[in-house]
Each structure stands twice: as C-alpha cells, then as structure tokens.
Design a protein around this motif. Structure first.
Motif, PDB file in Angstrom:
ATOM      1  N   VAL A 171      -2.261  11.095   4.150  1.00  0.00           N
ATOM      2  CA  VAL A 171      -3.504  10.326   3.994  1.00  0.00           C
ATOM      3  C   VAL A 171      -3.503   9.171   5.003  1.00  0.00           C
ATOM      4  O   VAL A 171      -2.460   8.806   5.540  1.00  0.00           O
ATOM      5  CB  VAL A 171      -3.679   9.785   2.555  1.00  0.00           C
ATOM      6  CG1 VAL A 171      -3.695  10.923   1.556  1.00  0.00           C
ATOM      7  CG2 VAL A 171      -2.592   8.780   2.207  1.00  0.00           C
ATOM      8  N   GLU A 172      -4.689   8.618   5.233  1.00  0.00           N
ATOM      9  CA  GLU A 172      -4.824   7.551   6.224  1.00  0.00           C
ATOM     10  C   GLU A 172      -4.530   6.197   5.582  1.00  0.00           C
ATOM     11  O   GLU A 172      -5.427   5.400   5.322  1.00  0.00           O
ATOM     12  CB  GLU A 172      -6.228   7.589   6.837  1.00  0.00           C
ATOM     13  CG  GLU A 172      -6.504   8.859   7.624  1.00  0.00           C
ATOM     14  CD  GLU A 172      -7.900   8.883   8.213  1.00  0.00           C
ATOM     15  OE1 GLU A 172      -8.061   8.454   9.378  1.00  0.00           O
ATOM     16  OE2 GLU A 172      -8.824   9.318   7.516  1.00  0.00           O
ATOM     17  N   GLY A 173      -3.249   5.952   5.352  1.00  0.00           N
ATOM     18  CA  GLY A 173      -2.854   4.749   4.647  1.00  0.00           C
ATOM     19  C   GLY A 173      -2.728   3.518   5.518  1.00  0.00           C
ATOM     20  O   GLY A 173      -2.960   2.394   5.067  1.00  0.00           O
TER      21      GLY A 173
ATOM     22  N   TYR B  58       0.865  -1.170   0.000  1.00  0.00           N
ATOM     23  CA  TYR B  58       0.000   0.000   0.000  1.00  0.00           C
ATOM     24  C   TYR B  58       0.908   1.229   0.000  1.00  0.00           C
ATOM     25  O   TYR B  58       1.544   1.540   1.014  1.00  0.00           O
ATOM     26  CB  TYR B  58      -0.909  -0.004   1.225  1.00  0.00           C
ATOM     27  CG  TYR B  58      -1.929  -1.126   1.232  1.00  0.00           C
ATOM     28  CD1 TYR B  58      -2.899  -1.218   0.241  1.00  0.00           C
ATOM     29  CD2 TYR B  58      -1.934  -2.094   2.245  1.00  0.00           C
ATOM     30  CE1 TYR B  58      -3.840  -2.248   0.250  1.00  0.00           C
ATOM     31  CE2 TYR B  58      -2.871  -3.115   2.264  1.00  0.00           C
ATOM     32  CZ  TYR B  58      -3.820  -3.182   1.256  1.00  0.00           C
ATOM     33  OH  TYR B  58      -4.755  -4.195   1.267  1.00  0.00           O
ATOM     34  N   TYR B  59       0.974   1.891  -1.147  1.00  0.00           N
ATOM     35  CA  TYR B  59       1.908   3.006  -1.355  1.00  0.00           C
ATOM     36  C   TYR B  59       1.160   4.311  -1.096  1.00  0.00           C
ATOM     37  O   TYR B  59       0.400   4.791  -1.934  1.00  0.00           O
ATOM     38  CB  TYR B  59       2.433   2.952  -2.786  1.00  0.00           C
ATOM     39  CG  TYR B  59       3.501   3.960  -3.149  1.00  0.00           C
ATOM     40  CD1 TYR B  59       4.846   3.596  -3.110  1.00  0.00           C
ATOM     41  CD2 TYR B  59       3.175   5.251  -3.537  1.00  0.00           C
ATOM     42  CE1 TYR B  59       5.839   4.507  -3.453  1.00  0.00           C
ATOM     43  CE2 TYR B  59       4.153   6.165  -3.888  1.00  0.00           C
ATOM     44  CZ  TYR B  59       5.487   5.794  -3.840  1.00  0.00           C
ATOM     45  OH  TYR B  59       6.465   6.703  -4.180  1.00  0.00           O
ATOM     46  N   SER B  60       1.354   4.883   0.098  1.00  0.00           N
ATOM     47  CA  SER B  60       0.568   6.037   0.528  1.00  0.00           C
ATOM     48  C   SER B  60       1.357   7.337   0.421  1.00  0.00           C
ATOM     49  O   SER B  60       2.544   7.387   0.776  1.00  0.00           O
ATOM     50  CB  SER B  60       0.118   5.870   1.980  1.00  0.00           C
ATOM     51  OG  SER B  60      -0.618   4.687   2.145  1.00  0.00           O
TER      52      SER B  60
ATOM     53  N   TYR C 154       2.626  -4.880   2.768  1.00  0.00           N
ATOM     54  CA  TYR C 154       3.377  -3.799   3.403  1.00  0.00           C
ATOM     55  C   TYR C 154       2.597  -2.487   3.325  1.00  0.00           C
ATOM     56  O   TYR C 154       2.011  -2.174   2.295  1.00  0.00           O
ATOM     57  CB  TYR C 154       4.721  -3.582   2.707  1.00  0.00           C
ATOM     58  CG  TYR C 154       5.629  -4.788   2.616  1.00  0.00           C
ATOM     59  CD1 TYR C 154       6.667  -4.970   3.532  1.00  0.00           C
ATOM     60  CD2 TYR C 154       5.458  -5.737   1.603  1.00  0.00           C
ATOM     61  CE1 TYR C 154       7.522  -6.077   3.432  1.00  0.00           C
ATOM     62  CE2 TYR C 154       6.299  -6.842   1.504  1.00  0.00           C
ATOM     63  CZ  TYR C 154       7.325  -7.007   2.420  1.00  0.00           C
ATOM     64  OH  TYR C 154       8.158  -8.089   2.322  1.00  0.00           O
ATOM     65  N   ASN C 155       2.627  -1.731   4.423  1.00  0.00           N
ATOM     66  CA  ASN C 155       2.226  -0.319   4.383  1.00  0.00           C
ATOM     67  C   ASN C 155       3.493   0.512   4.180  1.00  0.00           C
ATOM     68  O   ASN C 155       4.488   0.318   4.901  1.00  0.00           O
ATOM     69  CB  ASN C 155       1.583   0.114   5.704  1.00  0.00           C
ATOM     70  CG  ASN C 155       0.108  -0.227   5.778  1.00  0.00           C
ATOM     71  OD1 ASN C 155      -0.559  -0.341   4.758  1.00  0.00           O
ATOM     72  ND2 ASN C 155      -0.405  -0.389   6.980  1.00  0.00           N
ATOM     73  N   PHE C 156       3.452   1.415   3.222  1.00  0.00           N
ATOM     74  CA  PHE C 156       4.619   2.267   2.963  1.00  0.00           C
ATOM     75  C   PHE C 156       4.152   3.694   2.728  1.00  0.00           C
ATOM     76  O   PHE C 156       3.232   3.935   1.939  1.00  0.00           O
ATOM     77  CB  PHE C 156       5.395   1.774   1.735  1.00  0.00           C
ATOM     78  CG  PHE C 156       6.537   2.670   1.341  1.00  0.00           C
ATOM     79  CD1 PHE C 156       7.736   2.629   2.043  1.00  0.00           C
ATOM     80  CD2 PHE C 156       6.406   3.561   0.289  1.00  0.00           C
ATOM     81  CE1 PHE C 156       8.790   3.470   1.679  1.00  0.00           C
ATOM     82  CE2 PHE C 156       7.451   4.395  -0.080  1.00  0.00           C
ATOM     83  CZ  PHE C 156       8.645   4.344   0.626  1.00  0.00           C
ATOM     84  N   THR C 157       4.771   4.647   3.416  1.00  0.00           N
ATOM     85  CA  THR C 157       4.483   6.062   3.206  1.00  0.00           C
ATOM     86  C   THR C 157       5.627   6.688   2.422  1.00  0.00           C
ATOM     87  O   THR C 157       6.793   6.554   2.807  1.00  0.00           O
ATOM     88  CB  THR C 157       4.310   6.801   4.546  1.00  0.00           C
ATOM     89  OG1 THR C 157       3.263   6.167   5.292  1.00  0.00           O
ATOM     90  CG2 THR C 157       3.942   8.267   4.309  1.00  0.00           C
ATOM     91  N   ALA C 158       5.301   7.344   1.327  1.00  0.00           N
ATOM     92  CA  ALA C 158       6.319   7.855   0.396  1.00  0.00           C
ATOM     93  C   ALA C 158       6.901   9.179   0.891  1.00  0.00           C
ATOM     94  O   ALA C 158       6.706  10.239   0.291  1.00  0.00           O
ATOM     95  CB  ALA C 158       5.706   8.029  -0.990  1.00  0.00           C
TER      96      ALA C 158
ATOM     97  N   SER D  11      -1.920   2.375  -4.938  1.00  0.00           N
ATOM     98  CA  SER D  11      -1.636   3.781  -4.678  1.00  0.00           C
ATOM     99  C   SER D  11      -2.745   4.389  -3.828  1.00  0.00           C
ATOM    100  O   SER D  11      -3.934   4.200  -4.109  1.00  0.00           O
ATOM    101  CB  SER D  11      -1.528   4.534  -6.008  1.00  0.00           C
ATOM    102  OG  SER D  11      -1.338   5.921  -5.796  1.00  0.00           O
ATOM    103  N   ILE D  12      -2.357   5.130  -2.785  1.00  0.00           N
ATOM    104  CA  ILE D  12      -3.316   5.787  -1.890  1.00  0.00           C
ATOM    105  C   ILE D  12      -2.924   7.253  -1.791  1.00  0.00           C
ATOM    106  O   ILE D  12      -1.791   7.576  -1.435  1.00  0.00           O
ATOM    107  CB  ILE D  12      -3.307   5.147  -0.492  1.00  0.00           C
ATOM    108  CG1 ILE D  12      -3.562   3.640  -0.601  1.00  0.00           C
ATOM    109  CG2 ILE D  12      -4.345   5.802   0.417  1.00  0.00           C
ATOM    110  CD1 ILE D  12      -3.286   2.882   0.675  1.00  0.00           C
TER     111      ILE D  12
END
Length: 389
Positions: A31-33, A25-27, A163-167, A188-189
């Motif tokens: 945002v609430e990823g 999950y590419y946040s 995986y949760n990932f914040t860019a 993409s989130i």
C-alpha cells in the motif's frame, strides 16, 4: 496540536498530534504508506510549524521532487524544513544537507544525529520516511531501543515525532512492540479488495490522547493532491423528472449521462473532488422498469441521495418505493428536496410528514439547476457515511 493535513485523520485524533507525542503509520506491504509521512510534513509546514524529514530510502533530492509531484510547493519553507540525509553516505556520495548520518548502518551514528536535532531545534515535527529501512540496516532490537530513547527525548523537548513503518516479515516481538506500547498512537494502513471495491484504508489502531474509533476510511492517492478520502459508490435515485441528472452534474467535477430525448435511459455517472474527499456517483433512471439497476447499485454503494420534486407530491409514493429498495441494504441516506425555487414547493417538514420519516433522517433544500443545496447535501451524506467523525 500538529495537524497532519490528512482528511479525517486529524478529527480522528481529536485535532491532530499533541506536542511531545509519537505516532507511527503502520503500513501493510503493497500500500502507499509513505505518502502519510510526506503529507504530515506538508501539513505541519502549512500551519506554520518547523519540520525535519529523515530520508533513508533514497536521496533527498528525489524526496523533494515527490513534494512537487503531489503539488506541494516547499520552496517557501526553506527556513522551516530540514532534511536528514542517511542515504548518500550509504552509497558513498556527498551530501548538501545540514544534517547527515555519516554511517547509516550504525545505530550509534543515527542516534547521535537525531539527538543533535532534538536538542538544537525549537519544538518541531520530526518525520522518519522509513523506519523499516533503518531497522534493516541497523537491526531490529538496536533500532527499537533507539526509538524508545528518541520518543522520550522528543517528549522532554516538546517535539512531535512521526514514523513511517512497513510491516515486512520482522519478528513477532518487533511487530507486537510497534503495534503495542512503543508509540503513543498507531495508524493502521492497509488494502482491501471485495467484489467491485478495491482500495486502501486507514484507521486508528491505538491512541493514548484521543478516543479510538474502529471506523476505517478508504482513501486514494492523487498526483497532484495527495491523500483523499474515497467513497467508491454513492447512489442517486428518485422518481422520473425529480432532477437526478441535474443533481449529479451539479455536484460532479465531471459527469456523463446516457439519455434519449432528454430522459436518462441507462444511468448518470459523475465524479466529485471536494474538501479532501473523492467519490464516484451513480444516478439511476426513475422508471419502474429500471428498478433492477437500483437493486444492483444499492448493493455496492455506501450511501444514497433520494431526489424528490418538492412540487409534485403525487410522485412521493414512487419515491417511497425507491427508498425502500435502497433501505433494504441498510445504507445511510439523505433526502434532497429539489425545486425549492418553484411555486407550491413543500417544505422539508411537510415532506417528512408525507414520507413518515424519523427526525434523524436529513432532508436538504435544493435547487439543483442552480447548484443550491447540492454541496450541503453532499456534506451531510458524507458525515453519515463516515460515522460523523
């Protein structure tokens, strides 16, 4: 297939995530990823799967409290849900979890714990709460190399790995790898703000097992409830006395009308929560003097219900005019043939002929006062708004 439990996403993915595959999950920041990982855990548990949640940004007890916050009772899944504690050791606190990363700032220790899990547990869904935090602690390159190995081993042992990932502003090389070939699928989130619409969206960036649709879904995060597909505005229009207000109230979880002597003189407003969808509905008055309201709301809506009185074909000319106003904005629409319980009600086929509507435009039978056909019409319009995914 492992179901995420996220509305529409499993259909996007052809039924869910296959065993042995990896997904991120590419946040975008802000945002609430992280909710996507949590809901994937609960979605796995609800369908009888075993799940591992890797906690790296806070203590496991807080994460367990987040499940409660969203209304997801995990107490009955104690034998199916395992937490990996990589936070308490970081702050020098003891841990009560079965799996603990003794030195979370060393990728070697992280790697050893994850490998033990992959080899010990039966096929499971392994969800990383924050890959970004691991990367911040252990380094970008080191973490990526570990992820490559985890993904390969998960495939060999038939695990699903998420995986949760914040860019955050990592190197271009790192971000391109994560969006590129590091994972089997990338979701993409992000956030969107335009005119009166403000919200968050998700869509498939890539997937090597499902046909990729470029359509994005707006969503809200509800507490309790989790992720709900969000339709910011749906317009309900039609001639005077066709049953628009009745339709709005029948469909809505909560609704309000501005009327005088039983006739709507401003607009109806309702809100719907239904099968993972969240929508705001606006009904317009039927008199011609209120046509500017139709034009205004149509320009900001994502779909239209045209309500017609099946027993009163003399009003069809007015209905056609109102439909033309909304169609000028290219909106998907559904015709609701209301009052089907009354004598002389025309059939959908007869209404189609009088309106000269093409065969692909849905006409749904309804008796709005009895809530008959109301939710069927809603599902048909949602299908058109979301592209039939």
């Amino acid at each position: 297939m492992i179901e995420t439990g996220i509305p529409k996403l499993d259909k996007f993915l052809g039924g869910g995530i296959p065993r042995g595959k990896s997904l991120v999950y590419y946040s975008q920041p802000g945002v609430e990823g992280e909710i996507f990982g949590l809901q994937t855990v609960y979605g796995t548990l609800k369908t009888g799967g075993t799940c591992v949640f890797v906690v790296s940004s806070t203590i496991p007890d807080i994460v367990k409290g987040q499940f409660d916050e969203f209304g997801w009772d995990i107490s009955s899944f104690k034998d199916k849900l395992f937490f990996v504690d990589s936070y308490n050791p970081l702050i020098g606190a003891p841990s009560n979890e079965k799996y603990v990363v003794s030195n979370p700032d060393r990728i070697e220790d992280f790697h050893k714990t994850i490998m033990d899990i992959i080899k010990e547990l039966p096929p499971s869904t392994i969800v990383f709460g924050s890959l970004s935090t691991i990367m911040d602690l252990c380094g970008e390159k080191e973490t990526i190399e570990a992820v490559r190995t985890w993904n390969k081993m998960a495939m060999l042992y038939d695990h699903t790995i998420v995986y949760n990932f914040t860019a955050w502003p990592y190197s271009d090389e790192t971000l391109n790898l994560i969006k590129g070939d590091l994972f089997n699928s990338v979701i993409s989130i992000g956030g969107i703000a335009e005119r009166v619409i403000f919200g968050q969206y998700f869509g498939i960036m890539k997937s090597d097992w499902a046909e990729v649709s470029r359509k994005s879904m707006l969503f809200r995060v509800l507490r309790p409830g989790g992720i709900k597909i969000f339709i910011p505005k749906i317009l309900v229009t039609g001639p005077f006395d066709a049953g628009k207000s009745t339709f709005v109230h029948a469909l809505s979880t909560r609704a309000i009308s501005v009327d005088r002597l039983g006739t709507t003189v401003a607009m109806d407003h309702g809100h719907v929560e239904y099968k993972g969808f969240s929508a705001d509905i606006f009904g317009t008055p039927g008199q011609e003097r209120f046509d500017p309201i139709i034009k205004l709301l149509s320009g900001e809506s994502m779909g239209v219900f045209l309500i017609v009185d099946s027993t009163n074909p003399s009003d069809f000319i007015r209905a056609k005019h109102m439909l033309d106003i909304t169609k000028s904005y290219g909106l998907p629409y559904v015709v609701v043939a209301n009052k089907q319980d009354l004598p002389g009600a025309l059939t959908p086929e007869e209404i189609r002929e009088q309106f000269h509507l093409p065969e692909d435009i849905p006409i749904v039978r309804a008796v709005a006062k009895d809530k008959i056909g109301v939710y069927e019409a809603f599902e048909v319009l949602l299908d058109r708004v979301t592209g039939g995914i």
